[in-house]
Design a protein around this motif. Structure first.
Motif, mmCIF file in Angstrom:
data_model
loop_
_atom_site.group_PDB
_atom_site.id
_atom_site.type_symbol
_atom_site.label_atom_id
_atom_site.label_comp_id
_atom_site.label_asym_id
_atom_site.label_seq_id
_atom_site.Cartn_x
_atom_site.Cartn_y
_atom_site.Cartn_z
ATOM 1 N N PRO A 114 0.825 -1.211 0.000
ATOM 2 C CA PRO A 114 0.000 0.000 0.000
ATOM 3 C C PRO A 114 0.863 1.266 0.000
ATOM 4 O O PRO A 114 1.864 1.319 0.721
ATOM 5 N N THR A 115 0.473 2.234 -0.791
ATOM 6 C CA THR A 115 1.318 3.426 -0.958
ATOM 7 C C THR A 115 0.647 4.718 -0.525
ATOM 8 O O THR A 115 1.223 5.788 -0.676
ATOM 9 N N THR A 116 -0.610 4.634 -0.040
ATOM 10 C CA THR A 116 -1.258 5.820 0.535
ATOM 11 C C THR A 116 -1.434 5.569 2.034
ATOM 12 O O THR A 116 -1.464 4.414 2.477
ATOM 13 N N LEU A 117 -1.584 6.658 2.782
ATOM 14 C CA LEU A 117 -1.840 6.489 4.214
ATOM 15 C C LEU A 117 -3.113 5.671 4.401
ATOM 16 O O LEU A 117 -3.182 4.765 5.227
ATOM 17 N N LEU A 118 -4.138 5.997 3.581
ATOM 18 C CA LEU A 118 -5.424 5.315 3.723
ATOM 19 C C LEU A 118 -5.288 3.805 3.537
ATOM 20 O O LEU A 118 -5.822 3.007 4.304
ATOM 21 N N SER A 119 -4.550 3.425 2.524
ATOM 22 C CA SER A 119 -4.432 1.980 2.280
ATOM 23 C C SER A 119 -3.501 1.321 3.290
ATOM 24 O O SER A 119 -3.669 0.150 3.616
#
Ligand code: NAD
Ligand code: ZN
Length: 345
Positions: A114-119
């Motif tokens: 995962p590469t976003t904070l959300l993911s």
């Protein structure tokens, strides 16, 4: 449950786990942004001959059309049942890449990076995969666990600030539903001073504890949907319009509305409601929308997957850090909650 590895050295860890897992063919799925910003970080450590598929970034592409292209790519590359997929990207890539892997030839293995904070804090953990369909969020999907989730802060360096803010809504949600102390440390988002590693680890821990007890969302897992019944309706309604909201921004609107419902229906004290609205509006501001849209947004709430039949099912707070689920709400109550949100502006 899936293994989650917090990596200080993505090159070393990825190579190690790829060797351990083994595969016949290796494919990487990323979107146009993560192809540019994140794929170069891992490309050099992947074996020559691995395959790469890139699709245009954005929720609007989390659909059957892109899935068809991914399945076609897997077919053209001759992927067999021992092939391994790496989903390199945010929640859109993870949800859709995972869904394609989980259904291709009745399921091939996949890893999430995962590469976003959300993911990192939410989407890549818990095994929910899927796509949007005919305007309904995550309408088609399956539960399948990745082989591994490999989390590295290195990817957050290129993530735009509004995407960090969007992911932060899920972090706040984790505090609100499970841990009042955690929430009180989070309220004011001073991005520079945040210890992201600690936050990501804590949030993943909260999510995993909940999912472990109820993997298929028979009961308790529904608390993770706090803010999402009304939030998803806003997200879906404004998708593909110039008012479109990021997932976390929509969930922030949803959490204010559902905190109001919590006060009305599940005993959330007035002071807690105030703390929540103050914190969320400070970070996310006020989303302006048209009065005329409200009825359609309410209709979308009743399409939510948590509902049985025509009643709308909510997960609502008893107090900060404690969430209840399966609380029925009426269209009238949703309208009142949306009016409460509007009255804050
Ligand atoms: P996203 O995948 O669209 O990523 C947001 C944006 O950031 C995209 O434009 C992407 O290209 C870009 N990006 C990603 N990584 C980057 C990087 N390192 N540097 C620069 N740009 C980068 O969206 P998201 O916010 O990660 O996830 C939202 C999606 O996740 C929604 O579809 C939501 O339904 C889903 N979701 C799923 C779960 C679950 O349990 N499966 C939970 C929460 C959310
Ligand atoms: Zn969410």
């Amino acid at each position: 449950m899936e293994s989650v590895i917090f990596s200080n050295n993505i090159s070393f860890d990825l190579s190690k786990y790829l060797n351990q897992l083994g595969y016949s063919q290796l494919g990487v799925i990323s979107d146009s942004n993560t192809s540019k910003f994140c794929y170069p970080i891992i490309e050099k450590l992947l074996p020559e001959g691995h395959k790469h598929f890139s699709f245009p970034a954005g929720e609007a592409n989390k659909n059957l059309n892109t899935c068809s292209q991914i399945w076609q790519w897997m077919t053209d590359e001759g992927f067999d049942r021992k092939a391994l997929i790496i989903n390199l990207g945010g929640g859109v890539t993870g949800d859709m890449g995972g869904f394609c892997a989980a259904t291709y030839k009745r399921g091939i293995r996949f890893i999430n990076i995962p590469t976003t904070l959300l993911s990192q804090v939410d989407a890549s953990v818990g095994g929910k995969l899927g796509i949007d369909f005919n305007g309904f969020k995550n309408h088609i999907g399956v539960f399948t666990q990745p082989e591994l989730v490999l989390i590295s802060e290195i990817f957050l360096q290129t993530l735009p600030l509004e995407e960090m803010r969007s992911g932060y809504a899920e972090v706040l949600k984790h505090g609100l539903i499970q841990n009042a102390n955690y929430f009180s440390c989070l309220k004011i988002a001073d991005w520079e001073k945040q210890n992201w590693r600690e936050i990501i680890e804590k949030s993943v821990q909260i999510k995993r504890e909940v999912v472990e007890k109820d993997p298929k969302e028979a009961g308790l897992r529904k608390i993770l949907n706090f803010g999402h019944t009304i939030g998803h309706a806003f997200e879906s309604f404004y998708l593909n319009t110039d008012k479109h909201l990021l997932h976390g921004e929509a969930i922030a609107v949803g959490m204010v509305c559902e905190a109001f419902l919590s006060h009305k229906k599940s005993g959330l004290p007035k002071e807690d409601l105030q703390i929540i609205t103050d914190a969320l509006t400070e970070i996310y501001g006020f989303f302006q929308f048209f009065e005329a849209d409200i009825d359609d947004i309410i209709k979308l709430c009743s399409q939510d997957k948590k509902n049985e039949g025509s009643t709308v099912n909510f997960s609502l707070l008893r107090r900060i850090g404690n969430c209840d689920y399966n609380i029925k709400g009426t269209a009238e109550e949703i309208k009142e909650a949306i009016s409460f949100y509007q009255s804050l502006t």
